[in-house]
Enzyme design. Structure first.
Site, mmCIF file in Angstrom:
data_model
loop_
_atom_site.group_PDB
_atom_site.id
_atom_site.type_symbol
_atom_site.label_atom_id
_atom_site.label_comp_id
_atom_site.label_asym_id
_atom_site.label_seq_id
_atom_site.Cartn_x
_atom_site.Cartn_y
_atom_site.Cartn_z
ATOM 1 N N LEU A 1 14.215 71.575 2.514
ATOM 2 C CA LEU A 1 13.339 72.712 2.790
ATOM 3 C C LEU A 1 12.503 72.296 3.992
ATOM 4 O O LEU A 1 11.939 71.194 3.989
ATOM 5 C CB LEU A 1 12.395 72.988 1.610
ATOM 6 C CG LEU A 1 12.888 73.828 0.457
ATOM 7 C CD1 LEU A 1 11.824 73.888 -0.644
ATOM 8 C CD2 LEU A 1 13.252 75.231 0.907
ATOM 9 N N ASP A 2 12.422 73.141 5.013
ATOM 10 C CA ASP A 2 11.615 72.748 6.163
ATOM 11 C C ASP A 2 10.153 72.640 5.743
ATOM 12 O O ASP A 2 9.755 73.129 4.696
ATOM 13 C CB ASP A 2 11.832 73.693 7.346
ATOM 14 C CG ASP A 2 11.376 75.108 7.077
ATOM 15 O OD1 ASP A 2 10.168 75.311 6.874
ATOM 16 O OD2 ASP A 2 12.225 76.014 7.092
ATOM 17 N N SER A 3 9.356 71.996 6.567
ATOM 18 C CA SER A 3 7.965 71.720 6.180
ATOM 19 C C SER A 3 7.159 72.994 5.963
ATOM 20 O O SER A 3 6.213 72.998 5.174
ATOM 21 C CB SER A 3 7.281 70.828 7.221
ATOM 22 O OG SER A 3 7.231 71.467 8.481
#
Length: 195
Positions: free
Chosen positions: A40-42
């Site tokens: 999951l991207d930040s």
């Protein structure tokens, strides 16, 4: 074999090694030898699975496995039937065309935790929540899909992976739990089993 479900907070990078300016998975999960099964991207929040089993990691993360992941996206504007139909058919993102998915608008989720910091608010531009169920998982895919049909994502939460749902697991942001190895999570395949 170990499987851990984490509610990844906004701003956390999806790696265990330290980062200069952001928290990492090591700030939330103190278990050695586990790795994220997918990413999951930040700027995204929600359900992230971690395991010490390479075969299980592949079952969860590899797009060819067709494991459905369900997201709630708060988008800028009010997508109509045409935009939702375009998302469901597949969107040409330039480097690839997304596979067909399920997309629908949903009521603002009252039981969703607040984001810290909150999204930007502009009184003149409404927002809408869209639920997307996809079996891919390419880099920033949901964000790119909603932007491609004219509705940029302001907040993105992964709420389910296969039959595992973050609300059924009852884990708050930053919390994690072990999933028993004999539990129904083993039905996470195929895509037809999505929530």
């Amino acid at each position: 074999m170990r499987l851990i479900a984490l509610n990844k907070p906004f701003g956390t990078i999806c790696q265990f090694s330290p980062h200069e300016t952001r928290p990492s998975l090591a700030d939330w999960v103190k278990v050695p030898g586990v790795y994220p099964a997918g990413r999951l991207d930040s700027d995204s929040e929600g359900l992230l699975l971690l395991t010490d089993d390479g075969a299980l990691q592949a079952r969860i993360a590899e797009p060819r496995r067709k494991l459905v992941k369900r997201y709630w996206a708060q988008v800028e504007g009010e997508p109509g039937a045409d935009a939702l139909a375009a998302l469901e058919r597949g969107v040409d993102l330039g480097d690839f065309v997304t596979q067909p998915c399920r997309a629908k608008t949903i009521a603002p989720p009252e039981h969703l935790w607040p984001r810290n910091p909150p999204i930007r608010y502009r009184a003149s531009i409404p927002t809408t929540w869209v639920e997307l169920a996809i079996s891919e998982g390419k880099n920033r895919q949901v964000r790119r899909m909603t932007a491609a049909v004219g509705f940029p994502t302001l907040r993105l939460v992964r709420v389910a992976i296969g039959v595992l749902d973050i609300f059924s697991l009852a884990i708050a942001p930053g919390e994690s739990i072990d999933i028993p190895t004999d539990a129904p999570w083993q039905r996470i395949n195929p895509a037809r089993r999505s929530g």
